[in-house]
Scaffold this motif. Structure first.
Motif, short mmCIF file in Angstrom:
data_model
loop_
_atom_site.label_atom_id
_atom_site.label_comp_id
_atom_site.label_asym_id
_atom_site.label_seq_id
_atom_site.Cartn_x
_atom_site.Cartn_y
_atom_site.Cartn_z
N TYR A 110 66.14 -116.99 37.79
CA TYR A 110 67.13 -116.88 36.79
C TYR A 110 68.60 -117.26 37.31
O TYR A 110 69.27 -118.22 36.61
CB TYR A 110 67.14 -115.45 36.32
N TRP B 256 63.95 -114.16 31.09
CA TRP B 256 64.12 -115.62 31.78
C TRP B 256 62.69 -115.69 32.66
O TRP B 256 62.72 -114.94 33.52
CB TRP B 256 65.25 -115.85 32.58
N GLY C 136 68.25 -119.98 35.08
CA GLY C 136 68.48 -119.16 33.73
C GLY C 136 69.77 -118.91 33.06
O GLY C 136 69.77 -118.77 31.97
N THR D 5 67.77 -117.81 26.77
CA THR D 5 68.05 -116.55 27.35
C THR D 5 69.63 -116.05 26.84
O THR D 5 69.60 -114.71 26.62
CB THR D 5 67.91 -116.80 28.84
#
Length: 202
Positions: free
Chosen positions: A163, A153, A167, A173
């Motif tokens: 993240y 990410w 993320g 992801t």
């Protein structure tokens, strides 16, 4: 089956790590596949510079290397700094190289029949660049890399959320980490049943 995650964040274990956040996603998947997992925050250990497998009384790499020898799956996680993997990640790759002269019970390089992968987090760019370095070193030393053996990410171009801030909602992801983790588990199970033959590599 055991999986070992080396988290090479610059943060110690008492600090929140975005890299650890993505590692946790992978751990849940592997544990669902019957794999025991452990995350090690490398910043909590003392690893002196140098290309020897044991640099002396204060070197904690031998302790970490013993954990690695017991693992079937080894994943290195790193944050991205200025488009590159962390300095601690580079140190771990050097330590893996320094210990690569050891052999397994069959006389093969110590990393044979171990499966490797990479996890990368950041908030700008460099995810593929960092993963490429980790993946190359691992396979060069004897690890086997499954298809799609990395998850990352780094957000959109330019500074932005990390993240743990954004993320976890990324479909890309989530798919990355699922494919990587399932493929790692599958390949490790294959090696348990049918190890790489010794012909030509001992």
């Amino acid at each position: 089956m055991k999986a070992l995650y080396f988290n090479t964040s610059l943060k110690t274990g008492d600090e929140t790590s975005n890299t650890s956040g993505l590692i946790q996603e992978s751990r849940q998947i592997l544990e669902g596949e019957g794999v025991t997992t452990e995350e090690v925050r490398i910043a909590d250990f003392h690893l002196p510079f140098g290309m020897e497998p044991d640099m002396g009384a204060d070197d904690e790499w031998p302790k970490l290397f013993n954990k690695l020898k017991e693992a079937d799956i080894v994943i290195i996680g790193t944050p991205v700094w200025q488009g590159e993997l962390s300095s601690i990640c580079k140190l771990v790759l050097e330590k893996l190289d320094a210990s690569s002269d050891e052999t397994n019970d069959y006389g093969q390089p110590i990393y044979y029949n171990k499966v490797g992968g990479a996890i990368v987090t950041g908030n700008e760019d460099g995810g593929k660049q960092a993963a490429k370095t980790i993946i190359f070193v691992l396979q060069h030393l004897g690890f086997t890399i499954p298809p799609n053996g990395e998850a990352y990410w780094v957000g959109e171009a330019g500074p932005g959320p990390s993240y743990l801030e954004a993320g976890q909602e990324s479909d890309f992801t989530k798919e990355n980490v699922s494919v990587m983790s399932h493929n790692l588990a599958h390949l490790a199970k294959m090696f348990k049943a049918t190890p790489i033959p010794t012909k030509g590599n001992t």
